[in-house]
Write a protein that holds these residues in place. Structure first.
Motif, PDB file in Angstrom:
ATOM      1  N   VAL A 144       0.940  -1.760   0.122  1.00 25.95           N
ATOM      2  CA  VAL A 144      -0.180   0.078  -0.299  1.00 25.95           C
ATOM      3  C   VAL A 144       0.595   1.095  -0.469  1.00 25.95           C
ATOM      4  CG1 VAL A 144      -1.536   1.255   1.037  1.00 25.95           C
ATOM      5  CG2 VAL A 144      -2.022  -1.292   1.567  1.00 25.95           C
ATOM      6  N   CYS A 145       2.006   0.950   0.958  1.00 31.93           N
ATOM      7  CA  CYS A 145       2.681   2.248   1.373  1.00 31.93           C
ATOM      8  C   CYS A 145       3.350   2.785  -0.460  1.00 31.93           C
ATOM      9  CB  CYS A 145       4.235   1.948   1.610  1.00 31.93           C
ATOM     10  SG  CYS A 145       3.617   2.247   3.851  1.00 31.93           S
ATOM     11  N   ALA A 146       3.806   1.440  -1.469  1.00 35.50           N
ATOM     12  CA  ALA A 146       4.587   1.482  -2.580  1.00 35.50           C
ATOM     13  C   ALA A 146       3.245   2.279  -3.733  1.00 35.50           C
ATOM     14  CB  ALA A 146       4.848   0.046  -2.741  1.00 35.50           C
ATOM     15  N   SER A 147       2.871   1.295  -3.922  1.00 34.47           N
ATOM     16  CA  SER A 147       1.187   1.955  -4.816  1.00 34.47           C
ATOM     17  C   SER A 147       1.572   2.984  -4.186  1.00 34.47           C
ATOM     18  CB  SER A 147       0.197   1.284  -4.286  1.00 34.47           C
ATOM     19  OG  SER A 147      -0.119  -0.524  -4.357  1.00 34.47           O
ATOM     20  N   ILE A 148       0.731   3.620  -3.511  1.00 33.14           N
ATOM     21  CA  ILE A 148       0.073   5.339  -3.337  1.00 33.14           C
ATOM     22  C   ILE A 148       1.776   6.699  -3.214  1.00 33.14           C
ATOM     23  CG2 ILE A 148       0.262   6.990  -1.236  1.00 33.14           C
ATOM     24  CD1 ILE A 148      -1.642   5.124   0.442  1.00 33.14           C
ATOM     25  N   GLY A 149       3.461   5.800  -2.770  1.00 33.10           N
ATOM     26  CA  GLY A 149       4.202   6.311  -2.835  1.00 33.10           C
ATOM     27  C   GLY A 149       4.659   6.369  -4.322  1.00 33.10           C
ATOM     28  N   LYS A 186       4.840   2.747   7.185  1.00 35.90           N
ATOM     29  CA  LYS A 186       4.135   1.445   7.884  1.00 35.90           C
ATOM     30  C   LYS A 186       3.676   1.026   8.841  1.00 35.90           C
ATOM     31  CE  LYS A 186       5.800  -2.693   7.513  1.00 35.90           C
ATOM     32  NZ  LYS A 186       6.785  -3.705   7.186  1.00 35.90           N
ATOM     33  N   ALA A 187       2.481   1.279   9.674  1.00 33.26           N
ATOM     34  CA  ALA A 187       2.572   0.970  11.492  1.00 33.26           C
ATOM     35  C   ALA A 187       3.075  -0.389  11.439  1.00 33.26           C
ATOM     36  CB  ALA A 187       1.377   1.709  11.903  1.00 33.26           C
ATOM     37  N   ASP A 188       2.568  -1.658  11.245  1.00 32.63           N
ATOM     38  CA  ASP A 188       2.936  -2.696  11.641  1.00 32.63           C
ATOM     39  C   ASP A 188       2.778  -3.848  10.215  1.00 32.63           C
ATOM     40  OD1 ASP A 188       0.074  -3.446  10.971  1.00 32.63           O
ATOM     41  OD2 ASP A 188      -0.208  -3.045  13.439  1.00 32.63           O
TER      42      ASP A 188
END
Length: 560
Positions: A144-149, A186-188
């Motif tokens: 998710v982090c990569a997709s938004i980034g 990324k929280a977890d």
């Protein structure tokens, strides 16, 4: 007023507006008492024609859905795909965190829970567990982090209206000041935190980011290093019902069923998006090689696709709305009663008769069209009522006193037709309308430089969202059309900064009422699109904003 003395004309936008208004001759159609499935009816679709005859398919063909498309670039990365066919394929390969609806609510897809911390301007997104990518690996917060980034990277030339612009650190990364984006955390393993620069309703749109497997290394360290990696731009791995199989630029995109998909899969195991030219289309239809096609009445393929005997044909609503705009420097048009009189006086159905109805459908509303989700918002929409228009003008003492200048492009058949209808309808209730037939240069001068207009015709994207309402309170390329009613502007501001769904929905309803009461513009037509679908197919659905069909994985065929 100083803004009007020193205008800078955005020539590109002006030319686009002129181009969008140019429309050729229409085609007539007969609409019978046809049935529309509940799913399509709710999305605003209207059945126009039932398919006839026998559709013959062997078992292998029943498992393959062929969609006719115009242009294939072959980019299947959701962050970079721009061609319509590529984006259609991406809708079947990837899934968003959630679907965000008009009323501010959202329907979770990959997200299990979404929370907003107003003090920290932080959105916390917890993912559903057990979701797999098509390669069998699990969905995690890294993806998710990569997709938004990568979407922030893709929108390098983003403007302030992009949700990705509002993520803390996104602008610094795109300006090469940092390697990563500080606001994506990324929280977890199953939780992502997005920190925004402000509280803005647009922030919820981040949930509609299509999620792909992380192939971009550490989002916080090396994202900018992937700006020119070709394979990152052209491909991706998703969690949707289909995955990429073969891609031939300018020819076809083939997708196959995702073996790891958690949902139900029925008949369609292969989806082929095929680029078929004008000369081959008729033969392909006669051989029953096409199952689905989307097109407009302006398409050179219109007759062939519409008349294909095996096709059910639907009119698909769009949010491309034609409207009458007002010069609010005109003292009479500052009065909402006068604008209401214009709205009541104009017979949209009469103007958009059989010569035009296939291209532009009459409408009184700004959304996709009547449906369960918009009925409440449309209760005060203004429809044709000549008597009411006359009454309003007489009560205001304005009958026979108002002259309205309407510039039109004299080489534009549609504008000339609409101007003739407007003049007839408005003068029938007590206005005087001066139609000024202009060359392209004279038209630009009249609207954007010299203020030689009182009403004008335009088209734009309009829907029940705060961005549409906000645009009406802004100048349009310097034109004095900004609607600055205090109550209206205050409601727009409330909607823009509200991150609470109930507050947003209440403000939306109130603002919709205010729109139809104040009439900053008068919507009168909606650009039509069409879907032709082979009548042996069933189980499909759609929403107004879907590029094509939804639930392709649930389609079944009863072909012989």
């Amino acid at each position: 007023m100083d803004q009007l003395k020193n205008r800078k004309i955005n020539v590109k936008i002006i030319l686009v507006i002129i181009a969008l208004i140019v429309i050729g001759a229409g085609l007539a159609a007969t609409v019978g008492s046809l049935k529309t499935t509940p799913e399509l009816k709710e999305a605003g679709f209207t059945a126009l024609k039932n398919g006839t005859g026998t559709v013959v398919k062997d078992e292998s063909r029943k498992q393959r859905l062929v969609i006719a498309v115009d242009t294939i670039d072959g980019c299947l990365n959701p962050a970079f795909a721009t061609a319509m066919a590529d984006r259609m394929a991406c809708e079947m390969i990837y899934e968003p965190l959630a679907k965000v609806h008009t009323d501010g609510s959202f329907e979770p897809v990959l997200a299990e829970q979404v929370d907003w911390d107003q003090e920290k301007l932080t959105m916390s997104i917890k993912l559903k567990e057990g979701i797999l990518f098509s390669d069998g690996t699990p969905l995690t917060a890294d993806d998710v982090c990569a997709s938004i980034g990568i979407r922030c990277l893709a929108e390098y030339n983003m403007d302030v209206d992009s949700v990705y612009f509002h993520i803390a650190g996104a602008w610094d990364m795109n300006e090469q000041k940092t390697q990563g984006i500080s606001g994506i955390r990324k929280a977890d393993e199953n939780t992502v935190e997005i920190v925004f620069m402000d509280a803005n309703r647009r922030n919820w749109d981040i949930l509609e980011t299509n999620i792909q497997k992380n192939r971009f290394a550490d989002i916080g360290q090396q994202l900018t290093g992937f700006r020119n990696v070709t394979e990152v731009y052209n491909s991706g791995i998703g969690t949707g019902p289909y995955m990429a199989d073969t891609i031939s630029q300018g020819i076809s995109i083939c997708l196959q069923a995702n073996p790891s998909y958690r949902g139900e899969m029925k008949d369609i195991k292969i989806v082929e998006l095929a680029q078929i030219n004008f000369y081959n289309m008729k033969d392909a239809i006669e051989k029953q090689e096409i199952d689905v096609a989307q097109y407009t009445a302006n398409s050179e393929q219109f007759d062939t696709l519409y008349q294909g005997k095996q096709f059910n044909v639907y009119a698909k609503p769009t949010d491309n709305i034609y409207a009458i705009g007002f010069n609010l420097n005109n003292v009479f048009l500052k009065d909402e009663k006068v604008r209401q009189a214009v709205a009541y006086a104009f017979n949209k159905e009469g103007a958009l008769n059989k010569e035009w109805e296939m291209k532009i459908a009459p409408t009184n509303v700004i959304g996709y069209g009547s449906g369960p989700s918009t009925e409440l918002l449309e209760t005060k929409a203004v429809s044709y009522d000549k008597g009411k228009a006359e009454s309003i003008l007489k009560e205001a003492g304005m009958a026979g006193r108002i002259i309205l200048r309407l510039p039109v492009l004299k080489e534009n058949e549609f504008q000339m037709h609409m101007a003739s209808c407007l003049k007839k309808d408005l003068e029938a209730v007590g206005f005087t309308v001066e139609v000024n037939e202009c060359t392209s240069e004279e038209y630009v001068q009249a609207l954007y430089v010299e203020d030689k207009f009182d009403i004008y015709l335009f088209n734009d994207t309009m829907n029940y969202d705060w961005a549409t309402f906000q645009n009406m309170s802004r100048l349009r390329d310097g034109m004095p059309v900004a609607f600055l009613d205090n109550d209206y502007v205050e409601l727009v501001s409330r909607m823009e900064t509200s991150m609470n769904q109930e507050e947003y929905a209440a403000a939306l309803t109130e603002l919709s009422d205010k729109f139809y009461e104040k009439m900053p513009v008068v919507p009168f037509g909606r650009v039509q699109r069409y879907l032709s679908i082979s009548h042996d197919l069933s189980g499909y659905g759609a929403s107004p904003d879907a590029l094509m069909l939804e639930n392709v994985n649930l389609i079944q065929s009863d072909a012989k």
